[in-house]
Design an enzyme around this catalytic site. Structure first.
Site, short mmCIF file in Angstrom:
data_model
loop_
_atom_site.label_atom_id
_atom_site.label_comp_id
_atom_site.label_asym_id
_atom_site.label_seq_id
_atom_site.Cartn_x
_atom_site.Cartn_y
_atom_site.Cartn_z
N GLY A 268 1.01 -1.04 0.00
CA GLY A 268 0.10 -0.05 0.06
C GLY A 268 0.90 1.25 0.04
O GLY A 268 2.00 1.08 0.02
N GLY A 270 2.36 4.86 1.54
CA GLY A 270 2.34 5.65 2.87
C GLY A 270 3.85 5.28 3.32
O GLY A 270 4.58 4.73 2.63
N ASN A 271 4.17 5.94 4.84
CA ASN A 271 5.45 5.77 5.35
C ASN A 271 5.66 4.29 5.54
O ASN A 271 7.03 4.11 5.58
CB ASN A 271 5.37 6.53 6.76
CG ASN A 271 5.74 8.02 6.31
OD1 ASN A 271 6.35 8.40 5.19
ND2 ASN A 271 5.37 8.80 7.30
N GLU A 293 0.01 -2.33 -7.12
CA GLU A 293 -0.86 -1.42 -7.30
C GLU A 293 -0.52 -0.13 -7.85
O GLU A 293 -0.42 0.45 -8.92
CB GLU A 293 -1.95 -1.10 -6.26
CG GLU A 293 -3.50 -0.80 -6.44
CD GLU A 293 -4.16 -0.77 -5.27
OE1 GLU A 293 -5.07 -1.58 -5.32
OE2 GLU A 293 -3.86 0.33 -4.56
N LYS A 407 -4.38 9.22 16.84
CA LYS A 407 -4.58 10.53 17.48
C LYS A 407 -4.10 10.92 18.77
O LYS A 407 -4.82 10.97 19.83
CB LYS A 407 -6.32 10.60 17.51
CG LYS A 407 -7.15 10.73 16.31
CD LYS A 407 -6.64 11.80 15.31
CE LYS A 407 -7.38 11.53 13.96
NZ LYS A 407 -6.98 12.41 13.02
O1 0RQ Z 1 -5.64 10.99 10.04
O2 0RQ Z 1 -4.64 12.50 8.71
O3 0RQ Z 1 -6.37 13.25 9.97
O4 0RQ Z 1 -4.22 12.54 11.23
O5 0RQ Z 1 -6.25 7.92 9.53
O6 0RQ Z 1 -3.50 7.55 9.16
O7 0RQ Z 1 -1.62 6.72 10.18
O8 0RQ Z 1 -1.47 8.62 8.59
O9 0RQ Z 1 -1.52 6.13 7.97
O10 0RQ Z 1 -1.58 7.21 5.62
O11 0RQ Z 1 -0.97 4.78 6.19
O12 0RQ Z 1 -3.34 5.50 6.16
C1 0RQ Z 1 -6.01 2.62 6.55
C2 0RQ Z 1 -6.25 5.04 6.08
C3 0RQ Z 1 -3.97 4.18 6.75
C4 0RQ Z 1 -4.95 3.82 4.54
C5 0RQ Z 1 -5.36 3.95 6.10
C6 0RQ Z 1 -6.39 8.20 10.84
C7 0RQ Z 1 -5.15 9.08 11.01
C8 0RQ Z 1 -4.90 9.85 9.77
C9 0RQ Z 1 -4.40 8.26 8.24
P1 0RQ Z 1 -5.18 12.38 9.75
P2 0RQ Z 1 -2.13 7.40 9.06
P3 0RQ Z 1 -1.82 5.89 6.63
C10 0RQ Z 1 -3.17 0.42 -1.80
C11 0RQ Z 1 -4.02 -0.26 -0.77
C12 0RQ Z 1 -7.02 1.32 2.74
C13 0RQ Z 1 -6.86 1.48 1.04
C14 0RQ Z 1 -5.58 0.29 1.23
C15 0RQ Z 1 -5.91 3.45 3.64
C16 0RQ Z 1 -5.34 9.24 8.67
O13 0RQ Z 1 -3.69 2.71 4.31
O14 0RQ Z 1 -6.66 4.23 3.16
O15 0RQ Z 1 -5.19 -0.21 1.91
N1 0RQ Z 1 -6.06 1.87 3.41
N2 0RQ Z 1 -4.97 0.45 -0.35
O16 0RQ Z 1 -5.10 9.75 12.37
C17 0RQ Z 1 -9.24 7.20 13.82
C18 0RQ Z 1 -8.19 5.07 14.06
C19 0RQ Z 1 -7.10 5.66 12.88
C20 0RQ Z 1 -7.56 6.66 12.31
C21 0RQ Z 1 -5.99 6.04 11.49
N3 0RQ Z 1 -7.85 3.76 14.45
N4 0RQ Z 1 -9.02 5.97 14.44
N5 0RQ Z 1 -8.28 7.59 12.91
N6 0RQ Z 1 -6.32 7.13 11.65
N7 0RQ Z 1 -6.27 4.86 12.40
C22 0RQ Z 1 -3.39 1.68 -2.15
C23 0RQ Z 1 -4.90 1.92 -2.92
O17 0RQ Z 1 -5.51 1.30 -2.82
C24 0RQ Z 1 -4.91 3.21 -3.73
#
Ligand code: 0RQ
Length: 503
Positions: A268, A270-271, A293, A407
């Site tokens: 996926g 991200g960092n 992807e 958060k």
């Molecule tokens: O929100 O930016 O408002 O602070 O979600 O979270 O930790 O920056 O992590 O960018 O890796 O995203 C699952 C969203 C993780 C992503 C997800 C909040 C957090 C932040 C982003 P802010 P992070 P990431 C390949 C495969 C689904 C699609 C996928 C995703 C924001 O990986 O969209 O896998 N996955 N595709 O604060 C409340 C929680 C939280 C939360 C994170 N438990 N409760 N908020 N956040 N965990 C790509 C494609 O398919 C195109």
């Protein structure tokens, strides 16, 4: 620039973005190119947004339905959402303005598996496509289209749309020509046949899109960069998660007797994934491939380091610096990168055949290993399921990663029960946080719960999870997957009411 549009017929259809946007009518379904911020049209959507705003100012309703590959950029989803111009959107969105509209109930959004978009569009139940607006990097003398930095669903949109608007983007490298493999052998059941791809680098199609020239209504010239997300160096949490994954992969390769090239990786964005790529450069693997992807910064680094032989994907997802670097050095990557339609890059048949190592992010996981990738507190969508389901269900092993809290520690990523399910526990085999890794393969729910609580939960939440689970073992209606029904979602409710999941 003229030689990017080498076909006379299409050169004669060049016009301004405003004129092209005027060909779009209220209520139209538009197939837009674009995937994770690359290869989306930049000028026509903004001109359309301006037109919509002008109509709204006159009191005339004007909304359109947008189908894309995945996320696009502020010039497309952002501008159209801001203009209140999107009635319906599929299949993946990461634009903050559009997200807000969706979560306010002002915009309908169909969040779906990315591999299924094209087949479902062919099936026709979502209605017909009026217009396709597709960014390309050039037009051949014969009138075939040279794809851009993403392929996504463009082949399908070009086939299905009644009318086609092309944006020829000069910013894209001319060396993209030849990096694509557009497969034309797909058909719907009962005529579907096996896809003849057995290795990540197999070419099964042709480098360019075919197009019915009579449908092309406009050709617009642009020169604008993709929305490339800025890259921050991996933080300690990402590095720790990455080190757990690398250790697991080395162990798994030995245990299962996997080759030195491991198995094709999917990761996926991200960092954390970038940190994993950096870690893989040092790991004892060689000649690896990616069947994934998106191509991120880390994959280009792996190619340059010689660890990754090639990457097959449907789009780039690079930082601005890496995008510039790629544009300056694209020729060097020519035989190492292959972009395919997303119904091929994410195809379950191929992911299963190749045995991809799937690595995706999650929002929360529960103690039995079900994963929520999309909905915060069960109701607010973040992005969408994207391709995570395509790969998680079908890969050799499905790994999900997350920091153990969100958060600032107010939210635990490990909860008694997820408030929304994207990936059922059967599709989740390994969960990794900075606290540790839980290999859930072959384990029953109660065994999974022990591992997830002890290996993945944050120490601030571990005692709360132990307390919940101990009482569930005692009082649950059934003991297969012990659950306290009146408490399982109470952590989420507490967050909504008090701003923290902590007691
Ligand atoms: O929100 O930016 O408002 O602070 O979600 O979270 O930790 O920056 O992590 O960018 O890796 O995203 C699952 C969203 C993780 C992503 C997800 C909040 C957090 C932040 C982003 P802010 P992070 P990431 C390949 C495969 C689904 C699609 C996928 C995703 C924001 O990986 O969209 O896998 N996955 N595709 O604060 C409340 C929680 C939280 C939360 C994170 N438990 N409760 N908020 N956040 N965990 C790509 C494609 O398919 C195109």
């Amino acid at each position: 620039m003229a030689n990017r549009i080498s076909n006379e017929t299409l050169r004669a259809r060049m016009m301004s973005a405003e004129d092209a946007a005027s060909l779009i009518a209220p209520g139209d379904t538009i197939g837009m190119s674009g995937f994770t911020g690359s290869g989306y049209p930049k000028e026509v959507p903004q001109a359309l947004a301006a037109r919509i705003e002008a109509k709204h100012a006159e009191g005339t309703p004007f909304k359109v339905k947008i189908w894309s590959g995945a996320s696009t950029g502020p010039e497309l989803d952002g501008a159209l959402a801001k203009a209140d111009g999107i009635e319906f959107r599929l299949p993946y969105n990461s634009d903050p303005v559009a997200r807000e509209k969706i979560n306010n109930g002002e915009m309908n959004y169909f969040d779906m598996h990315l591999s299924q978009v094209a087949p479902m569009a062919w099936e026709g139940f979502m209605g017909k496509m009026d217009v396709a607006v597709v960014e390309i990097s050039g037009i051949t003398p014969e009138g075939e289209l040279i794809p851009s930095s993403s392929v996504g669903n463009n082949k399908t949109w070009l086939e299905l749309a009644d009318k086609i608007i092309l944006e020829v983007n000069d910013w894209q490298s001319e060396h993209l020509n030849g990096m694509h493999d557009i497969y034309y052998g797909t058909a719907l059941p009962p005529n579907r046949v096996p896809i003849p791809l057995v290795k990540s680098d197999d070419r099964i199609g042709q480098p360019h899109f075919r197009v019915d020239l009579s449908k092309v209504a406009a050709v617009v010239r642009t020169d604008a960069p993709d929305r490339n997300a800025p890259f921050s160096p991996p933080d300690q949490t990402s590095l720790t998660i990455a080190s757990h994954i690398i250790e697991f992969l080395e162990w798994e390769a030995k245990r299962a007797g996997l080759p030195k090239s491991l198995l094709p990786i999917q990761s996926g964005v991200g960092n954390v994934p970038n940190a994993v790529m950096a870690g893989l450069i040092e790991a004892p693997f060689e000649n690896m491939t990616a069947f994934t992807e998106v191509i991120q910064d880390g994959m280009l680094d792996m190619i340059e380091a010689g660890t990754l032989r090639m990457a097959s994907a449907t789009a780039f997802s690079l930082s601005p610096e890496k995008a510039q670097y790629f544009n300056d050095n694209a020729e060097r990557f020519k035989d190492r990168l292959l972009l395919r339609p997303q119904d091929i890059s994410n195809n379950p048949e191929l992911v299963r055949r190749l045995g991809c190592i799937a690595m995706n992010g999650l929002i929360e996981a529960d103690i039995f290993g079900a994963v929520n990738s999309t909905h915060i507190m069960g109701s607010r969508i973040q992005n969408g399921i994207g391709g995570s389901g395509d790969f998680a269900r079908n890969g050799y092993v499905s790994i999900f990663v997350t920091p153990s809290t969100a958060k600032g520690g107010a939210i635990s990523a490990i909860v008694p029960r997820v408030a929304h399910v994207d990936h059922i526990s059967q599709d989740v085999q390994v969960i990794v946080t900075e606290q540790g890794l839980a290999d859930l393969r072959g384990l029953a729910p109660r065994q999974r719960a022990e591992l997830i609580i002890e290996h993945c939960a944050h120490p601030d939440y571990r005692p709360m999870l132990r307390d919940y689970y101990t009482r569930a073992l005692q009082d649950s209606y059934g003991k297969h997957a012990p659950t306290l029904l009146n408490e399982a979602l109470s952590w989420h409710q507490r967050f909504v009411e008090t701003g923290t999941m902590k007691l």
